[in-house]
Design a protein around this motif. Structure first.
Motif, short mmCIF file in Angstrom:
data_model
loop_
_atom_site.label_atom_id
_atom_site.label_comp_id
_atom_site.label_asym_id
_atom_site.label_seq_id
_atom_site.Cartn_x
_atom_site.Cartn_y
_atom_site.Cartn_z
N ARG A 284 0.83 -1.20 0.00
CA ARG A 284 0.00 0.00 0.00
C ARG A 284 0.87 1.25 0.00
NH1 ARG A 284 -2.66 -1.23 3.99
NH2 ARG A 284 -1.64 -0.03 5.62
N GLU A 285 1.92 1.25 0.82
CA GLU A 285 2.81 2.40 0.86
C GLU A 285 3.50 2.61 -0.48
OE1 GLU A 285 6.89 3.48 3.19
OE2 GLU A 285 5.18 2.79 4.39
N LEU A 286 3.92 1.51 -1.12
CA LEU A 286 4.54 1.61 -2.44
C LEU A 286 3.56 2.19 -3.45
CD1 LEU A 286 6.84 1.05 -4.42
CD2 LEU A 286 5.99 -1.30 -4.63
N ALA A 287 2.31 1.74 -3.42
CA ALA A 287 1.30 2.24 -4.36
C ALA A 287 1.03 3.73 -4.15
CB ALA A 287 0.01 1.44 -4.20
N VAL A 288 0.97 4.16 -2.89
CA VAL A 288 0.74 5.57 -2.60
C VAL A 288 1.92 6.41 -3.08
CG1 VAL A 288 0.46 7.26 -0.75
CG2 VAL A 288 -0.80 5.11 -0.68
N MET A 289 3.14 5.91 -2.87
CA MET A 289 4.32 6.64 -3.34
C MET A 289 4.29 6.80 -4.85
SD MET A 289 7.41 6.21 -5.01
CE MET A 289 7.68 4.44 -4.89
N ILE A 290 3.95 5.72 -5.58
CA ILE A 290 3.88 5.79 -7.04
C ILE A 290 2.82 6.80 -7.48
CG2 ILE A 290 3.29 4.48 -9.11
CD1 ILE A 290 4.57 2.04 -7.80
N ALA A 291 1.70 6.84 -6.76
CA ALA A 291 0.65 7.80 -7.10
C ALA A 291 1.14 9.24 -6.92
CB ALA A 291 -0.58 7.55 -6.22
N PHE A 292 1.86 9.50 -5.82
CA PHE A 292 2.41 10.84 -5.62
C PHE A 292 3.47 11.16 -6.67
CE2 PHE A 292 0.69 10.69 -1.24
CZ PHE A 292 0.17 11.97 -1.17
N ALA A 293 4.29 10.19 -7.05
CA ALA A 293 5.31 10.41 -8.07
C ALA A 293 4.67 10.74 -9.41
CB ALA A 293 6.21 9.19 -8.19
N LEU A 294 3.63 9.99 -9.78
CA LEU A 294 2.93 10.27 -11.03
C LEU A 294 2.26 11.64 -10.98
CD1 LEU A 294 1.31 6.80 -11.80
CD2 LEU A 294 3.22 7.88 -13.00
N GLY A 295 1.70 11.99 -9.84
CA GLY A 295 1.10 13.31 -9.70
C GLY A 295 2.11 14.42 -9.88
N ALA A 296 3.30 14.25 -9.30
CA ALA A 296 4.35 15.25 -9.46
C ALA A 296 4.78 15.36 -10.92
CB ALA A 296 5.54 14.91 -8.57
N GLY A 297 4.92 14.21 -11.59
CA GLY A 297 5.29 14.23 -13.00
C GLY A 297 4.24 14.92 -13.86
N LEU A 298 2.96 14.63 -13.60
CA LEU A 298 1.89 15.28 -14.35
C LEU A 298 1.88 16.79 -14.10
CD1 LEU A 298 -1.01 12.71 -13.82
CD2 LEU A 298 0.12 13.28 -15.99
N ALA A 299 2.15 17.20 -12.86
CA ALA A 299 2.17 18.63 -12.55
C ALA A 299 3.31 19.33 -13.30
CB ALA A 299 2.33 18.82 -11.04
N GLU B 132 12.89 14.85 -23.62
CA GLU B 132 12.49 16.21 -23.26
C GLU B 132 11.00 16.29 -22.94
OE1 GLU B 132 13.64 18.78 -26.40
OE2 GLU B 132 15.79 18.67 -25.95
N ASP B 133 10.18 15.57 -23.70
CA ASP B 133 8.73 15.70 -23.55
C ASP B 133 8.16 14.86 -22.41
OD1 ASP B 133 8.72 17.44 -25.67
OD2 ASP B 133 8.21 15.90 -27.16
N TRP B 134 8.75 13.71 -22.11
CA TRP B 134 8.15 12.80 -21.15
C TRP B 134 9.11 12.31 -20.07
CZ3 TRP B 134 3.09 12.65 -21.20
CH2 TRP B 134 2.42 12.96 -22.38
N LEU B 135 10.31 11.93 -20.45
CA LEU B 135 11.20 11.30 -19.49
C LEU B 135 11.65 12.27 -18.40
CD1 LEU B 135 12.38 8.56 -18.91
CD2 LEU B 135 14.41 9.19 -20.21
N LEU B 136 12.07 13.47 -18.79
CA LEU B 136 12.51 14.44 -17.79
C LEU B 136 11.38 14.92 -16.89
CD1 LEU B 136 15.13 16.56 -19.78
CD2 LEU B 136 15.54 14.81 -18.05
N PRO B 137 10.20 15.28 -17.44
CA PRO B 137 9.12 15.73 -16.53
C PRO B 137 8.69 14.67 -15.52
CG PRO B 137 8.64 16.36 -18.79
CD PRO B 137 9.82 15.45 -18.84
N PHE B 138 8.70 13.40 -15.92
CA PHE B 138 8.28 12.35 -15.00
C PHE B 138 9.46 11.72 -14.25
CE2 PHE B 138 4.54 12.71 -17.60
CZ PHE B 138 3.50 12.40 -16.75
N GLY B 139 10.61 11.65 -14.91
CA GLY B 139 11.76 10.97 -14.31
C GLY B 139 12.34 11.70 -13.14
N GLY B 140 12.47 13.05 -13.23
CA GLY B 140 13.05 13.81 -12.13
C GLY B 140 12.23 13.73 -10.86
N PRO B 141 10.95 14.12 -10.89
CA PRO B 141 10.12 13.99 -9.68
C PRO B 141 9.98 12.54 -9.22
CG PRO B 141 9.07 15.45 -11.27
CD PRO B 141 10.22 14.81 -11.98
#
Length: 455
Positions: free
Chosen positions: A98-113, A261-270
């Motif tokens: 559950r903790e891993l799933a929540v972390m992934i959700a926050f990471a995806l949210g940061a990447g989308l932002a 530039e379009d996808w890896l950096l915005p999602f990879g960094g956060p």
């Protein structure tokens, strides 16, 4: 309670804290019980030290307490190197998933932002200055979820964080002319100091809202050092893999750069930041074994570096001719030494007697003080000749803040290695001084721009 009993309680707390099966919150609860028993015994006529000894004895054998906690809270033991246990039949397995799933959700949210910000904003400087405000709230949100922070605490923290956000976006910062306009010095100072303020505000949520607790502040210091370690490893590994992948694809006529530039950096960094934070929390036992080794390797290297820098400053001619970039580099080195000091203190066994490494650390702080004194003299000389500017004032203020931190650290370390005070005093000073850095960062972000005309 007397100062002597407080020192004994500090030593007892450090002894209990070393038991990996007992969390920081449990240590504080046990300390509350200990203090209650001491108070009851003092009310019955015992003096403070006698009450402490009797209360500790009645607390029971600490090794037995550790084993009992290990049996009842096996999820607190970080003995496996795999990311998630193979079996889910225990109580800890589903919680970890559950903790891993929540972390992934926050990471995806940061990447989308970040992706949304990059899509909506064409100005590169607007993107850079808002990046921390977009990414760090997701990490802070994960802290709040994991620590079960009361809503009042995270609401107040979010409100405070909104102040520098409004400042960096609404202040009328001047920009330089030319084909590539850039922000003025007050803008650069605000952009670079705002993440420091945000990080320390995130630390309030990492402590569960209990920022007044020394142990929890030290946990945040330790977390910061371990996060930097994991993040560096993730980034280095990612660079190697991306380099090899890009090389292979380029031979096949595929250009990987647009995707990066379009996808890896915005999602990879956060994502790397959130994953590194999760690894620090999940793999504490692994890092705790590495941390003392790293501090013993880098402390002598940092000492040699500081001595070389001191020689360069002293032989570089009159202090008025010292290059401004050199002074900036000296400040960066001093901040790096401060991080090393904090991490070394957080990784040290507080009950261990003084040793050679403690003398080496004292020498490191002494060398840092010497470099700071020379840099301060050079800055004051340049200010006296050329006047105040935003960057000179910011550098001067940072050096003064560092000077106070290092001077008192040296005094406490000297007392510890000479056997005149416990290591707990050194440790407490490091965390007690952290709010000063937050206050200084807030001054640079909020006060400097209007004072220096937003130039």
């Amino acid at each position: 309670m007397t100062g002597g009993v407080e020192e004994q309680i500090d030593q007892w707390r450090g002894f209990v804290r070393r038991r990996k099966a007992i969390s920081a919150a449990d240590v504080e609860e046990m300390e509350d019980h200990l203090r209650e028993r001491i108070a009851d015994l003092e009310a019955n006529g015992l003096d403070a030290e006698e009450a402490f000894l009797v209360a500790v004895k009645r607390m029971g054998n600490l090794d037995e307490v550790s084993r009992e906690f290990a049996r009842e809270h096996s999820e607190r033991l970080w003995k496996q190197l795999v990311l998630v246990p193979e079996a889910d039949d225990g109580a800890g397995g589903p919680a970890r998933w559950r903790e891993l799933a929540v972390m992934i959700a926050f990471a995806l949210g940061a990447g989308l932002a970040v992706k949304l910000l990059a899509t909506l904003v064409d100005d590169e400087f607007v993107l850079v200055r808002n990046l921390a405000f977009v990414v760090l709230p997701f990490l802070a949100g994960w802290f709040a979820w994991k620590r079960r922070v009361p809503w009042r605490v995270w609401a107040v923290t979010a409100a405070v964080a909104a102040v520098p956000l409004l400042a960096v976006d609404l202040y009328p910062f001047e920009t330089t002319g030319g084909p590539y306009p850039a922000p003025g010095m007050t803008g650069v100072l605000a952009f670079t100091h705002a993440p420091v303020l945000l990080w320390l505000l995130a630390g309030v949520l990492h402590t569960g809202g209990d920022w007044r607790s020394h142990d929890r502040r030290m946990d945040f210091v330790r977390f910061t050092g371990e996060l930097a370690m994991y993040l560096a490893l993730i980034m280095l590994g990612s660079m190697v893999l991306l380099g090899l992948t890009a090389g292979v694809l380029s031979l096949a006529g595929v250009d990987l750069e647009p995707f990066m530039e379009d996808w890896l950096l915005p999602f990879g960094g956060p994502g790397a930041l959130l994953v590194a934070a999760w690894l620090v929390e999940a793999k504490k036992g692994v890092v705790e074994n590495i941390a003392p080794v790293l501090t013993r390797v880098f402390t002598p290297l940092a000492l040699v570096m500081l001595l070389a820098d001191l020689v360069v400053l002293l032989v570089n001619g009159p202090l008025t001719t010292v290059d401004r970039e050199l002074l900036i580099l000296m400040d960066a080195i001093l901040v790096l030494v401060l991080f090393l000091l904090l991490y070394s203190v957080s990784a040290r066994d507080p009950l261990a007697p003084p040793g050679v490494f403690d003398w080496l650390q004292l020498a490191l702080v002494g060398a840092a003080l010497a470099v700071n004194a020379v840099a301060l003299t050079a800055m004051l000389t340049r200010i006296a000749e050329f006047g105040f500017t935003a960057n000179k004032t910011a550098a001067l203020g940072l050096n003064l803040v560092l000077l106070v931190h290092l001077v008192w650290s040296a005094w406490l370390l000297a007392g510890f290695v000479r056997g005149r005070r416990p290591f707990a005093a050194v440790e407490r000073w490091q965390t007690a001084y952290l709010p000063v850095y937050a206050a200084w960062a807030a001054v640079v972000v909020l006060v400097f721009p209007p004072v220096f005309g937003f130039a």
